[in-house]
Scaffold this motif. Sequence first.
Motif, PDB file in Angstrom:
ATOM      1  N   TRP A  55       0.810  -1.215   0.000  1.00 44.07           N
ATOM      2  CA  TRP A  55       0.000   0.000   0.000  1.00 44.07           C
ATOM      3  C   TRP A  55       0.842   1.263   0.000  1.00 44.07           C
ATOM      4  N   GLU A  56       2.008   1.214   0.635  1.00 40.25           N
ATOM      5  CA  GLU A  56       2.857   2.407   0.681  1.00 40.25           C
ATOM      6  C   GLU A  56       3.368   2.770  -0.709  1.00 40.25           C
ATOM      7  N   LEU A  57       3.598   1.748  -1.557  1.00 40.64           N
ATOM      8  CA  LEU A  57       4.025   2.027  -2.925  1.00 40.64           C
ATOM      9  C   LEU A  57       2.912   2.734  -3.694  1.00 40.64           C
ATOM     10  N   THR A  58       1.663   2.333  -3.452  1.00 45.47           N
ATOM     11  CA  THR A  58       0.528   2.999  -4.099  1.00 45.47           C
ATOM     12  C   THR A  58       0.424   4.441  -3.640  1.00 45.47           C
ATOM     13  N   PHE A  59       0.525   4.666  -2.341  1.00 47.76           N
ATOM     14  CA  PHE A  59       0.415   6.020  -1.804  1.00 47.76           C
ATOM     15  C   PHE A  59       1.569   6.888  -2.309  1.00 47.76           C
ATOM     16  N   THR A  60       2.767   6.315  -2.366  1.00 54.88           N
ATOM     17  CA  THR A  60       3.925   7.061  -2.867  1.00 54.88           C
ATOM     18  C   THR A  60       3.738   7.442  -4.329  1.00 54.88           C
ATOM     19  N   THR A  61       3.188   6.518  -5.126  1.00 58.62           N
ATOM     20  CA  THR A  61       2.936   6.806  -6.530  1.00 58.62           C
ATOM     21  C   THR A  61       1.919   7.926  -6.676  1.00 58.62           C
ATOM     22  N   LEU A  62       0.881   7.917  -5.831  1.00 56.36           N
ATOM     23  CA  LEU A  62      -0.123   8.984  -5.862  1.00 56.36           C
ATOM     24  C   LEU A  62       0.507  10.335  -5.548  1.00 56.36           C
ATOM     25  N   VAL A  63       1.330  10.387  -4.517  1.00 56.38           N
ATOM     26  CA  VAL A  63       1.976  11.643  -4.130  1.00 56.38           C
ATOM     27  C   VAL A  63       2.950  12.105  -5.217  1.00 56.38           C
ATOM     28  N   THR A  64       3.701  11.162  -5.790  1.00 52.39           N
ATOM     29  CA  THR A  64       4.645  11.506  -6.855  1.00 52.39           C
ATOM     30  C   THR A  64       3.917  12.032  -8.083  1.00 52.39           C
ATOM     31  N   PHE A  65       2.795  11.409  -8.419  1.00 52.60           N
ATOM     32  CA  PHE A  65       1.975  11.860  -9.545  1.00 52.60           C
ATOM     33  C   PHE A  65       1.511  13.298  -9.323  1.00 52.60           C
ATOM     34  N   GLY A  66       0.997  13.582  -8.129  1.00 52.58           N
ATOM     35  CA  GLY A  66       0.558  14.938  -7.825  1.00 52.58           C
ATOM     36  C   GLY A  66       1.708  15.924  -7.827  1.00 52.58           C
ATOM     37  N   GLN A  98      -7.037   4.680   4.888  1.00 51.81           N
ATOM     38  CA  GLN A  98      -6.346   3.433   4.542  1.00 51.81           C
ATOM     39  C   GLN A  98      -5.051   3.308   5.334  1.00 51.81           C
ATOM     40  N   ALA A  99      -4.266   4.383   5.345  1.00 48.05           N
ATOM     41  CA  ALA A  99      -3.002   4.360   6.077  1.00 48.05           C
ATOM     42  C   ALA A  99      -3.230   4.114   7.565  1.00 48.05           C
ATOM     43  N   VAL A 100      -4.240   4.783   8.139  1.00 51.59           N
ATOM     44  CA  VAL A 100      -4.552   4.589   9.551  1.00 51.59           C
ATOM     45  C   VAL A 100      -4.987   3.153   9.820  1.00 51.59           C
ATOM     46  N   SER A 101      -5.758   2.582   8.915  1.00 58.37           N
ATOM     47  CA  SER A 101      -6.268   1.221   9.103  1.00 58.37           C
ATOM     48  C   SER A 101      -5.140   0.199   9.114  1.00 58.37           C
ATOM     49  N   TYR A 102      -4.211   0.322   8.187  1.00 55.54           N
ATOM     50  CA  TYR A 102      -3.085  -0.614   8.181  1.00 55.54           C
ATOM     51  C   TYR A 102      -2.237  -0.486   9.447  1.00 55.54           C
ATOM     52  N   GLU A 103      -2.165   0.711   9.979  1.00 49.42           N
ATOM     53  CA  GLU A 103      -1.331   0.935  11.157  1.00 49.42           C
ATOM     54  C   GLU A 103      -1.977   0.387  12.425  1.00 49.42           C
ATOM     55  N   PHE A 104      -3.315   0.498  12.538  1.00 47.66           N
ATOM     56  CA  PHE A 104      -3.962   0.216  13.820  1.00 47.66           C
ATOM     57  C   PHE A 104      -4.885  -1.003  13.822  1.00 47.66           C
ATOM     58  N   LYS A 105      -5.149  -1.614  12.664  1.00 49.24           N
ATOM     59  CA  LYS A 105      -6.155  -2.681  12.631  1.00 49.24           C
ATOM     60  C   LYS A 105      -5.799  -3.875  13.517  1.00 49.24           C
ATOM     61  N   ASP A 106      -4.530  -4.167  13.670  1.00 49.58           N
ATOM     62  CA  ASP A 106      -4.124  -5.324  14.467  1.00 49.58           C
ATOM     63  C   ASP A 106      -3.511  -4.947  15.809  1.00 49.58           C
ATOM     64  N   LYS A 107      -3.599  -3.675  16.168  1.00 50.60           N
ATOM     65  CA  LYS A 107      -3.070  -3.238  17.450  1.00 50.60           C
ATOM     66  C   LYS A 107      -3.945  -3.759  18.588  1.00 50.60           C
ATOM     67  N   LEU A 108      -3.311  -4.283  19.617  1.00 49.73           N
ATOM     68  CA  LEU A 108      -4.069  -4.747  20.774  1.00 49.73           C
ATOM     69  C   LEU A 108      -4.691  -3.553  21.500  1.00 49.73           C
ATOM     70  N   GLY A 109      -5.949  -3.681  21.819  1.00 50.49           N
ATOM     71  CA  GLY A 109      -6.622  -2.647  22.583  1.00 50.49           C
ATOM     72  C   GLY A 109      -7.075  -1.444  21.783  1.00 50.49           C
ATOM     73  N   ASN A 110      -7.059  -1.534  20.418  1.00 53.90           N
ATOM     74  CA  ASN A 110      -7.549  -0.381  19.663  1.00 53.90           C
ATOM     75  C   ASN A 110      -9.049  -0.206  19.909  1.00 53.90           C
ATOM     76  N   LEU A 111      -9.471   1.029  20.068  1.00 51.90           N
ATOM     77  CA  LEU A 111     -10.823   1.330  20.521  1.00 51.90           C
ATOM     78  C   LEU A 111     -11.899   0.973  19.497  1.00 51.90           C
ATOM     79  N   LEU A 112     -11.572   1.049  18.220  1.00 50.49           N
ATOM     80  CA  LEU A 112     -12.577   0.831  17.182  1.00 50.49           C
ATOM     81  C   LEU A 112     -12.733  -0.634  16.794  1.00 50.49           C
ATOM     82  N   GLY A 113     -11.713  -1.446  17.063  1.00 49.00           N
ATOM     83  CA  GLY A 113     -11.798  -2.856  16.722  1.00 49.00           C
ATOM     84  C   GLY A 113     -11.319  -3.146  15.314  1.00 49.00           C
ATOM     85  N   THR A 114     -10.881  -4.375  15.098  1.00 48.83           N
ATOM     86  CA  THR A 114     -10.341  -4.778  13.799  1.00 48.83           C
ATOM     87  C   THR A 114     -11.364  -4.635  12.690  1.00 48.83           C
ATOM     88  N   ARG A 115     -12.618  -5.022  12.958  1.00 52.12           N
ATOM     89  CA  ARG A 115     -13.647  -4.982  11.923  1.00 52.12           C
ATOM     90  C   ARG A 115     -13.873  -3.560  11.389  1.00 52.12           C
TER      91      ARG A 115
END
Length: 368
Positions: A55-66, A98-115
Amino acid sequence: MTYGFLQQYWWFLVSLLGALLVFMMFVQGANSLLFSLGGNEEERRMITDSTGKKWELTFTTLVTFGGAFFASFPLFYSTSFGGAYWLWMIILFTFVIQAVSYEFKDKLGNLLGTRTFQWFLIVNGIFGPLLLGVAVATFFNGANFIVDKGNIFNGASPIISSWANASHGLDALLNGWNLIFGLAVFFLARILGILYIVNNVDNLNIRSRATIRLVGNFVPFLVFFLVALGHILIQDGYAVDPLTGDIRIEEYKYLNNFISLWPLAVMLVAGVVLFLFGSVKSVYKNTYRRGIWPAGIGAVLVVLSLLLCAGLNDTAYYPSTADLQSSLTISNSCSSEFTLGVMSVVSLIIPFVLAYIVYVWRKMDKKD
């Protein structure tokens, strides 16, 4: 190198980055099918772990394009990104979650939950490709803006370009042809995402579902793509007088471009053939896992040919539906000759950057 050559050279580079961005959106395409491809939590984690490596390659490509667009064609950047900011802000917001989700989806104790974070990935997977497709469609169908370079001397309000209505880009969603193009990009991203998962995830259940989903997404993609392409080829386009810079309507402008610039037509056909080969072979041969590569290369060639067609051969690549003469061309919206020349020297490092991306890609796939 002449000024005209530099302008066309940078239009090619921006178009290439745009085409690579569409290919890299297989990440969004796979995530949009997260619950469809993954039958349980373990399988869904396998999918997000796989797309999470890229996903970081996609985001980097988007930023580079802009960034490349801003540096080489600043008037487009100020007109579209500055005027149609609601459309672009929604697109960027989907990539932020998307970036936030990849960072926190598997964190223990995240308030919003994996789903919850999985649903954020799906939101990005649906609206990211769709809205980007709508934005690109305005290259052919036009946008509602006005450009007045004389305002640069207005000390009170030196604003060159402005949006002609209060929607600030959301009006693009009201154009049916824009939506058809956006849906074509959306289903394209899904197909590439499925092919990527087949290639990258070693799970028989996921692969068996992927084959079924591939057929289910290929059919609507083919319909939307053929309708969008057919409309582009038969619609009136915006031609530029190379001597005066005046914009005029020309019948079958984009079809004429493909005829005049026949290598683009060859590129378009070759891209379609490669995409069909990778997709169809993946459906009919269960053991074939490398469909992402011919299909991905084909997608890059198709998008590249369309973007080049939109700007070359004295064509206004960003037509204005509010004021015909405000339409942007590669000559009236580009940076100075000095700026383009300096950036062209810097662009020589692009092959090394691409080689680094390939190296990182392979390293990521080898990492457990």
